[in-house]
Structures are given as structure tokens and as C-alpha cells.
Motif scaffolding. Structure first.
Motif, PDB file in Angstrom:
ATOM      1  N   ARG A 108       6.661  17.628 -21.010  1.00  0.00           N
ATOM      2  CA  ARG A 108       6.633  16.589 -22.066  1.00  0.00           C
ATOM      3  C   ARG A 108       5.324  15.840 -21.892  1.00  0.00           C
ATOM      4  O   ARG A 108       5.173  15.035 -20.982  1.00  0.00           O
ATOM      5  N   ARG A 109       4.417  16.104 -22.828  1.00  0.00           N
ATOM      6  CA  ARG A 109       3.039  15.615 -22.679  1.00  0.00           C
ATOM      7  C   ARG A 109       2.955  14.097 -22.519  1.00  0.00           C
ATOM      8  O   ARG A 109       2.090  13.575 -21.824  1.00  0.00           O
ATOM      9  N   GLU A 110       3.895  13.386 -23.171  1.00  0.00           N
ATOM     10  CA  GLU A 110       3.814  11.925 -23.144  1.00  0.00           C
ATOM     11  C   GLU A 110       3.984  11.360 -21.722  1.00  0.00           C
ATOM     12  O   GLU A 110       3.496  10.266 -21.420  1.00  0.00           O
ATOM     13  N   PHE A 111       4.651  12.123 -20.845  1.00  0.00           N
ATOM     14  CA  PHE A 111       4.872  11.595 -19.494  1.00  0.00           C
ATOM     15  C   PHE A 111       3.575  11.532 -18.688  1.00  0.00           C
ATOM     16  O   PHE A 111       3.432  10.688 -17.800  1.00  0.00           O
ATOM     17  N   ALA A 112       2.631  12.417 -18.987  1.00  0.00           N
ATOM     18  CA  ALA A 112       1.330  12.361 -18.294  1.00  0.00           C
ATOM     19  C   ALA A 112       0.631  11.043 -18.644  1.00  0.00           C
ATOM     20  O   ALA A 112       0.082  10.350 -17.778  1.00  0.00           O
ATOM     21  N   ALA A 113       0.665  10.701 -19.923  1.00  0.00           N
ATOM     22  CA  ALA A 113       0.040   9.439 -20.354  1.00  0.00           C
ATOM     23  C   ALA A 113       0.785   8.247 -19.757  1.00  0.00           C
ATOM     24  O   ALA A 113       0.174   7.247 -19.351  1.00  0.00           O
ATOM     25  N   ASN A 114       2.128   8.362 -19.694  1.00  0.00           N
ATOM     26  CA  ASN A 114       2.926   7.249 -19.143  1.00  0.00           C
ATOM     27  C   ASN A 114       2.534   6.951 -17.701  1.00  0.00           C
ATOM     28  O   ASN A 114       2.372   5.799 -17.314  1.00  0.00           O
ATOM     29  N   ILE A 115       2.393   8.007 -16.885  1.00  0.00           N
ATOM     30  CA  ILE A 115       2.121   7.766 -15.463  1.00  0.00           C
ATOM     31  C   ILE A 115       0.715   7.204 -15.288  1.00  0.00           C
ATOM     32  O   ILE A 115       0.488   6.294 -14.484  1.00  0.00           O
ATOM     33  N   GLN A 116      -0.220   7.719 -16.077  1.00  0.00           N
ATOM     34  CA  GLN A 116      -1.602   7.225 -15.975  1.00  0.00           C
ATOM     35  C   GLN A 116      -1.663   5.749 -16.390  1.00  0.00           C
ATOM     36  O   GLN A 116      -2.254   4.916 -15.705  1.00  0.00           O
ATOM     37  N   ARG A 117      -0.997   5.418 -17.479  1.00  0.00           N
ATOM     38  CA  ARG A 117      -1.022   4.035 -17.988  1.00  0.00           C
ATOM     39  C   ARG A 117      -0.339   3.092 -16.987  1.00  0.00           C
ATOM     40  O   ARG A 117      -0.831   2.004 -16.706  1.00  0.00           O
ATOM     41  N   ASP A 166       0.822  -1.225   0.000  1.00  0.00           N
ATOM     42  CA  ASP A 166       0.000   0.000   0.000  1.00  0.00           C
ATOM     43  C   ASP A 166       0.850   1.267   0.000  1.00  0.00           C
ATOM     44  O   ASP A 166       0.401   2.306  -0.489  1.00  0.00           O
ATOM     45  N   PHE A 167       2.087   1.193   0.531  1.00  0.00           N
ATOM     46  CA  PHE A 167       2.940   2.381   0.572  1.00  0.00           C
ATOM     47  C   PHE A 167       3.132   2.965  -0.836  1.00  0.00           C
ATOM     48  O   PHE A 167       2.973   4.161  -1.064  1.00  0.00           O
ATOM     49  N   MET A 168       3.481   2.110  -1.775  1.00  0.00           N
ATOM     50  CA  MET A 168       3.695   2.607  -3.134  1.00  0.00           C
ATOM     51  C   MET A 168       2.383   2.774  -3.899  1.00  0.00           C
ATOM     52  O   MET A 168       2.282   3.621  -4.788  1.00  0.00           O
ATOM     53  N   ASN A 169       1.375   1.965  -3.537  1.00  0.00           N
ATOM     54  CA  ASN A 169       0.091   2.091  -4.242  1.00  0.00           C
ATOM     55  C   ASN A 169      -0.505   3.493  -4.065  1.00  0.00           C
ATOM     56  O   ASN A 169      -1.004   4.089  -5.019  1.00  0.00           O
ATOM     57  N   VAL A 170      -0.441   4.009  -2.824  1.00  0.00           N
ATOM     58  CA  VAL A 170      -1.035   5.336  -2.603  1.00  0.00           C
ATOM     59  C   VAL A 170      -0.204   6.413  -3.313  1.00  0.00           C
ATOM     60  O   VAL A 170      -0.741   7.418  -3.773  1.00  0.00           O
ATOM     61  N   THR A 171       1.095   6.181  -3.423  1.00  0.00           N
ATOM     62  CA  THR A 171       1.958   7.152  -4.114  1.00  0.00           C
ATOM     63  C   THR A 171       1.573   7.238  -5.594  1.00  0.00           C
ATOM     64  O   THR A 171       1.368   8.334  -6.139  1.00  0.00           O
ATOM     65  N   PHE A 172       1.464   6.063  -6.229  1.00  0.00           N
ATOM     66  CA  PHE A 172       1.138   6.088  -7.667  1.00  0.00           C
ATOM     67  C   PHE A 172      -0.302   6.532  -7.914  1.00  0.00           C
ATOM     68  O   PHE A 172      -0.599   7.156  -8.946  1.00  0.00           O
ATOM     69  N   ALA A 173      -1.202   6.261  -6.977  1.00  0.00           N
ATOM     70  CA  ALA A 173      -2.581   6.752  -7.132  1.00  0.00           C
ATOM     71  C   ALA A 173      -2.570   8.286  -7.116  1.00  0.00           C
ATOM     72  O   ALA A 173      -3.253   8.934  -7.923  1.00  0.00           O
ATOM     73  N   ALA A 174      -1.770   8.870  -6.202  1.00  0.00           N
ATOM     74  CA  ALA A 174      -1.681  10.339  -6.140  1.00  0.00           C
ATOM     75  C   ALA A 174      -1.093  10.880  -7.442  1.00  0.00           C
ATOM     76  O   ALA A 174      -1.548  11.903  -7.976  1.00  0.00           O
ATOM     77  N   TRP A 175      -0.087  10.203  -7.965  1.00  0.00           N
ATOM     78  CA  TRP A 175       0.540  10.673  -9.206  1.00  0.00           C
ATOM     79  C   TRP A 175      -0.409  10.569 -10.402  1.00  0.00           C
ATOM     80  O   TRP A 175      -0.425  11.451 -11.262  1.00  0.00           O
ATOM     81  N   ALA A 176      -1.190   9.484 -10.427  1.00  0.00           N
ATOM     82  CA  ALA A 176      -2.143   9.354 -11.533  1.00  0.00           C
ATOM     83  C   ALA A 176      -3.203  10.456 -11.428  1.00  0.00           C
ATOM     84  O   ALA A 176      -3.604  11.041 -12.441  1.00  0.00           O
ATOM     85  N   GLY A 177      -3.621  10.757 -10.199  1.00  0.00           N
ATOM     86  CA  GLY A 177      -4.593  11.834 -10.008  1.00  0.00           C
ATOM     87  C   GLY A 177      -4.050  13.169 -10.495  1.00  0.00           C
ATOM     88  O   GLY A 177      -4.802  14.032 -10.958  1.00  0.00           O
ATOM     89  N   ALA A 178      -2.737  13.335 -10.387  1.00  0.00           N
ATOM     90  CA  ALA A 178      -2.098  14.591 -10.786  1.00  0.00           C
ATOM     91  C   ALA A 178      -1.278  14.392 -12.072  1.00  0.00           C
ATOM     92  O   ALA A 178      -0.251  15.052 -12.265  1.00  0.00           O
ATOM     93  N   ALA A 179      -1.743  13.505 -12.952  1.00  0.00           N
ATOM     94  CA  ALA A 179      -0.955  13.116 -14.134  1.00  0.00           C
ATOM     95  C   ALA A 179      -0.494  14.329 -14.954  1.00  0.00           C
ATOM     96  O   ALA A 179       0.619  14.343 -15.504  1.00  0.00           O
ATOM     97  N   GLU A 180      -1.372  15.337 -15.000  1.00  0.00           N
ATOM     98  CA  GLU A 180      -1.060  16.551 -15.766  1.00  0.00           C
ATOM     99  C   GLU A 180       0.296  17.161 -15.350  1.00  0.00           C
ATOM    100  O   GLU A 180       1.023  17.711 -16.173  1.00  0.00           O
ATOM    101  N   TYR A 181       0.617  17.052 -14.055  1.00  0.00           N
ATOM    102  CA  TYR A 181       1.885  17.597 -13.540  1.00  0.00           C
ATOM    103  C   TYR A 181       3.073  17.003 -14.302  1.00  0.00           C
ATOM    104  O   TYR A 181       4.019  17.700 -14.662  1.00  0.00           O
ATOM    105  N   PHE A 182       2.995  15.689 -14.544  1.00  0.00           N
ATOM    106  CA  PHE A 182       4.108  14.988 -15.200  1.00  0.00           C
ATOM    107  C   PHE A 182       4.227  15.399 -16.674  1.00  0.00           C
ATOM    108  O   PHE A 182       5.287  15.271 -17.273  1.00  0.00           O
ATOM    109  N   GLY A 183       3.082  15.878 -17.227  1.00  0.00           N
ATOM    110  CA  GLY A 183       3.086  16.237 -18.643  1.00  0.00           C
ATOM    111  C   GLY A 183       3.351  17.707 -18.899  1.00  0.00           C
ATOM    112  O   GLY A 183       3.208  18.167 -20.034  1.00  0.00           O
ATOM    113  N   ARG A 184       3.736  18.452 -17.884  1.00  0.00           N
ATOM    114  CA  ARG A 184       3.887  19.904 -18.059  1.00  0.00           C
ATOM    115  C   ARG A 184       4.892  20.262 -19.136  1.00  0.00           C
ATOM    116  O   ARG A 184       4.678  21.179 -19.911  1.00  0.00           O
TER     117      ARG A 184
END
Ligand SMILES: Cc1cc2nc3c(=O)[nH]c(=O)nc-3n(C[C@H](O)[C@H](O)[C@H](O)COP(=O)(O)OP(=O)(O)OC[C@H]3O[C@@H](n4cnc5c(N)ncnc54)[C@H](O)[C@@H]3O)c2cc1C
Length: 485
Positions: free
Chosen positions: A126-135, A106-124
Motif C-alpha cells: 500500500r503505497r500510502e504507508f511509505a509516505a506515512n512513515i516518512q512524514r 534515542d531508543f525509538m528515534n533510531v528505530t523510526f530513522a531506520a524505518w524512514a530510510g527504508a520507507a519503500e518497505y512500508f509501501g510495498r
């Protein structure tokens, strides 16, 4: 694929050939190696809880993409009720391991759930990174994968500024980019759960404070633990191969810590979530609020751990007949206070949770940061209290073989107390020793002191979110009024 069973988890570990070293030998099968098998069985037990008919609804939820029931720690919380449900689930896991496996999945699960929720941040940038984190998030949720993570670069020296010292040829860095992905080389610490995880996530801690010159070191990615070039170097195992009577915790909950070597490891592009962008790397934990979500998981672990230590302390004093002595009462009261403080912080973080800019319900920062900071000193003190309460009884702990040997009559007669048989007393104190004295127990103290980085970093993290002007304004107001009189 729905939430996995323990057997599916173990099969998954076996299916992936990995380069794990323990005691100078390459481990052939992490699920049967004597130093690692106990920990793997414990994680399998956690996965099995997802299929317990009595717990299923509290452990899983319906996947938004497949309709399958998946692990609840993967939920992207949108309401306070979601956070509360997630806490119930995390408490089930934490209590099942007595709070002794801080890196349960669960430690890492909640981390990646937060990142997927904020996927746009990763794509600021390089747009492809937002899709990468969500996928990737959906991939681990739907396959119920276990992740380890290693955030800290090995250092050849500590700088006086306190910022991370990124030594060339030591710290993990990108050495080249290819059509297939990026190639990384270097070493990282400390991958707890590394040998018995499916995948490893690599990113930087909050307040990593990288500067532009650190760009080659700024990367966030995740790859399977069996990726070629990846090597895990284990510390010695604290599962000493003894029975559950003799080492009740070490024989069950060895989560193992590793140094990870990356020997020109290829990270495919679809597994890269940030690259070279020091501002985004530095800000990930704070801006996506993943740091608050992982602290929420830590808060549940702290509650379970406090309850367990307090329960042991109460039984110790009942067994020894010293519960009524004033200094015992005072010490027990202190343990109760820590337990209630941890519960209070956890509940406050949910009650004061707010929707963040990503539409994710974020636990209130101050209470979760408080439980994380406080536990660095509270847990060592709790262990000191156990030692003070138990004294020589920790050393009066014969083995199962002694109970069956020629001294059995003496042991049964002289080790019994007014409230406990010799066997019950020894069984309890063997457990208490695994918390307060054994290598397993000492590692737990070290873990609580450092797993969320060093105390200075945590103090800075607290200061970064603390509303300081609220209190300084009050003092200014007092001073202003003093001037008037
Ligand atoms: C049991 C355990 C499990 C862990 N699990 C994980 C994990 O799963 N994943 C992960 O990524 N990390 C993990 N960590 C690593 C953890 O993140 C680090 O231990 C932590 O960030 C501190 O870094 P360090 O160990 O290199 O400490 P060091 O940097 O060596 O610090 C040692 C001491 O020196 C002090 N110090 C260091 N530099 C300075 C300075 N410049 N000025 C003043 N004081 C200084 C520190 O405050 C500290 O008290 C784990 C650690 C432990 C102990």
C-alpha cells in the motif's frame, strides 16, 4: 522547530491530557506526581543537554528539511562517521543516566530513522504507508517528540510452540476500519516511559512469527498518548519519595512500565504504517534493519551501565579495603572484561557496518546482537558480583536522619573505614544498593533479562543472522582431510 529544551518537553507533557493510572488513582499531572516526576525531570535533563554549548555539536545535527539543529539520534546514517557521531550522542545520554534509563528517547528515534530510510518497505503493498512513515518520522524529528512503544500482547496462556498466543478479547486487534482510520481494541505490554512520553508506537517484535490467521493483529502505528480510549496502568513507582542521598537512582531515573489498554481507539489513516500484512509485519525489524539500529542504542547503554557498575565496584573495594584480596581481584577483572566486551562489540558494529539496500549505514548485525544477548546474563552476574563484594555493608546504611540524630557520634566513629568517612561509605553503599538490591535495582536486572524479549527469542535472532556455514565448512574440511590420511 529545533531540538527541544527540558522545559519544552515538560510543557508538552502537561499540554496533553492523558489517562494514566497509578495506585488506583488517575494521575492529574505526570510532571508533578511524586511517582513519576523524577523520571520526567531526568528526560528533561537529557533534552537540556542538547542546548549545552559544550555539547550542542555532539548532540544535534542540521535538519535536512528545515536547517534547524535537531537531535542527532534522529539522523538516518549514511556513513560510518554518522554511526560514530550517533554513538557519541547516545553515550552522552546513557552516561547522564548511568545507563539506568534504557528507554531514553534515542531508543525509538533510531528505530523510526531506520524505518524512514527504508520507507519503500512500508509501501510495498500500500503505497500510502511509505509516505506515512516518512512524514511521521519528519514530524517526530522536527518536534523532538518522546515515544514509548508496546510490542507484546498480553497472553492468557503460553503455547508450547513458543509463538505468540493471540487470545481474542485480550491481544490488540483491529475491530473495524472507518473513513477516518482503523479502530483498535485490546491490551499490550510493556510501555516503559509510557506516562512521560508524547506518543506511543505499536508494532510487532522481530520474529513475531504471525501467520495469515493473525492478520487482524498485524498492525504498525503511532498515536499521541492522550488519544481517547488509551489508558496506561502503571506498576508501583520505585521512586519512594526519598532524598537523593537515600535513593540516588530511584529518586532520579524512574522510567515507569505500564500495561496499555486500547478501548476502541481510533488510529487516523496517516498514522498507520502497516496493516494486516503479516509478512511485512514479521519482517520489519530484520529487513529495515531497525532491530540492528535499536541494538546499537542498546550497546551504548550497556557500555554506560558497565562503566558505572565497575566504577561502583572499584570504589566499594577501595572503601572496604578488600581490593587486594585475590577473589576481589578476580571479580573486578570479570567486570572489566564485560565492560571491554561491550565497548568492543559496539566499535566492531561500527567498523564492520555496511550500507544496506536502502542506502542506510547499518551496524554489523553480529556484534550488536552479541552485546544484546550477552547482557541478558552478564548484567545479572555483574549485580551478583556487587553483592559478593559488598556483603553486610549494604545493610550498614543509615539514613540522613540517623546522621543528624543522637547516634551520630557512634555512626561517625564506627562506620568509618581506613579510606572513607562514615558518611562517604554510607553514601556509596546507598548508591550500590540502588543498583544491586533495591526495587529500582531489581527492576534493572529484570529489564536487562527481558527488555529485548526472552532469551529463546534472542538466541533465535542470533541464529538467524549467524553465518553458520563458515564454521561447519571448516569442520567438514577437517573431516575430509582426516579421510585422506
Ligand atoms: C522491565 C521491562 C521493561 C520492558 N519494556 C518494554 C517496552 O518498553 N516495550 C515493550 O514492547 N516491551 C517491553 N518489555 C517486555 C518484553 O518485551 C517482554 O517481557 C518479553 O518479550 C518477554 O515476554 P513476557 O514478559 O510476556 O514473557 P513470558 O512470555 O511470560 O515468558 C516468561 C518466561 O517463560 C518462558 N516461556 C514463555 N513461553 C514459553 C514457551 N512457549 N516455551 C518455552 N518457554 C516459554 C520465557 O522464555 C521466559 O523465560 C519489557 C519487559 C521488562 C521486564
Amino acid at each position: 522547530m529545533p531540538a527541544r529544551s527540558g522545559q519544552q518537553y515538560l510543557d508538552g507533557l502537561r499540554a496533553q491530557d492523558r489517562n494514566v493510572w497509578l495506585g488506583g488513582e488517575r494521575v492529574k499531572d505526570v510532571t508533578t506526581h511524586p511517582g513519576l516526576a523524577g523520571g520526567a525531570r531526568a528526560i528533561a535533563m537529557l533534552y537540556d543537554m542538547q542546548h549545552d554549548p559544550a555539547l550542542r555539536d555532539e548532540m544535534t545535527y542540521v535538519s535536512p528539511s528545515t536547517g534547524d539543529r535537531v537531535g542527532l539520534s534522529f539522523i538516518v546514517p549514511r556513513t560510518r562517521e554518522d554511526l560514530e557521531r550517533r554513538r557519541v550522542m547516545m553515550l552522552h545520554w546513557a552516561r547522564a543516566t548511568c545507563g539506568m534509563m534504557g528507554r531514553s528517547p534515542d531508543f525509538m528515534n533510531v528505530t523510526f530513522a531506520a524505518w524512514a530510510g527504508a520507507a519503500e518497505y512500508f509501501g510495498r503493498n500500500r503505497r500510502e504507508f511509505a509516505a506515512n512513515i516518512q512524514r511521521y518520522y519528519e514530524h517526530i524529528r522536527e518536534h523532538d517528540l518522546t515515544l514509548t512503544h508496546s510490542l507484546i500482547n498480553l497472553q492468557r496462556s503460553r503455547t508450547v510452540t513458543g509463538s505468540f498466543n493471540l487470545a481474542e478479547e485480550t491481544a490488540l486487534r483491529v475491530v473495524r476500519e472507518t473513513d477516518a482510520g482503523v479502530v483498535v481494541r485490546g491490551a499490550r505490554v510493556l510501555a516503559t516511559l509510557g506516562p512521560i512520553s508524547d506518543e506511543i508506537a505499536v508494532y510487532s517484535p522481530r520474529l513475531g512469527r504471525m501467520t495469515e490467521t493473525h492478520s487482524p493483529y498485524a498492525i504498525n502505528f503511532a498515536i499521541p498518548c492522550g488519544t481517547p480510549g488509551l489508558k496506561f496502568l502503571c506498576r508501583e513507582s520505585f521512586d519512594l519519595g526519598r532524598s537523593a542521598f537515600e535513593h540516588p537512582l530511584g529518586s532520579r531515573f524512574e522510567e515507569m512500565d505500564c500495561v496499555v489498554f486500547f478501548d476502541d481507539v481510533l488510529v487516523p489513516w496517516e498514522r498507520v504504517f502497516l496493516l494486516g500484512d503479516v509478512d511485512l509485519i514479521n519482517g520489519t525489524g530484520l529487513t529495515t534493519h531497525s532491530s540492528m539500529h535499536s541494538a546499537h542504542q542498546g550497546a551504548a547503554k550497556n557500555v554506560a551501565k558497565c562503566e558505572f557498575v565497575l566504577g561502583i565496584a572499584l570504589l566499594m573495594t577501595q572503601t572496604l579495603g578488600n581490593a587486594h584480596l585475590p577473589h576481589s581481584e578476580e571479580r573486578l577483572g570479570e567486570l572489566m572484561m564485560y565492560t571491554e566486551l561491550m565497548k568492543g562489540c559496539m566499535r566492531a558494529s561500527e567498523a564492520d557496518a555496511r550500507l544496506d539496500e536502502w542506502g542506510v549505514m547499518c551496524p554489523a548485525p553480529l556484534p550488536v546482537e552479541t552485546t544484546r544477548n550477552l547482557f541478558m546474563t552478564a548484567y545479572p552476574r555483574m549485580i551478583e558480583i556487587l553483592q559478593l563484594l559488598g556483603s553486610s555493608s549494604f545493610m550498614i546504611t543509615p539514613t540522613a536522619a540517623d546522621f543528624a540524630g543522637p547516634l551520630a557520634p557512634e555512626i561517625e566513629q564506627y562506620l568509618a573505614t581506613d579510606t572513607a568517612s562514615a558518611r562517604d561509605r554510607v553514601k556509596l553503599f546507598r548508591l550500590a544498593w540502588d543498583v544491586a538490591g533495591s526495587a529500582f535495582g531489581s527492576r534493572q536486572v529484570l529489564y536487562e533479562r527481558f527488555f529485548a524479549s526472552d532469551p529463546l527469542t534472542r538466541a533465535r535472532a542470533m541464529a538467524a543472522v549467524y553465518p553458520k556455514t563458515q564454521v561447519t565448512d571448516r569442520v567438514r574440511e577437517f573431516l575430509r582431510k582426516s579421510d585422506d590420511t
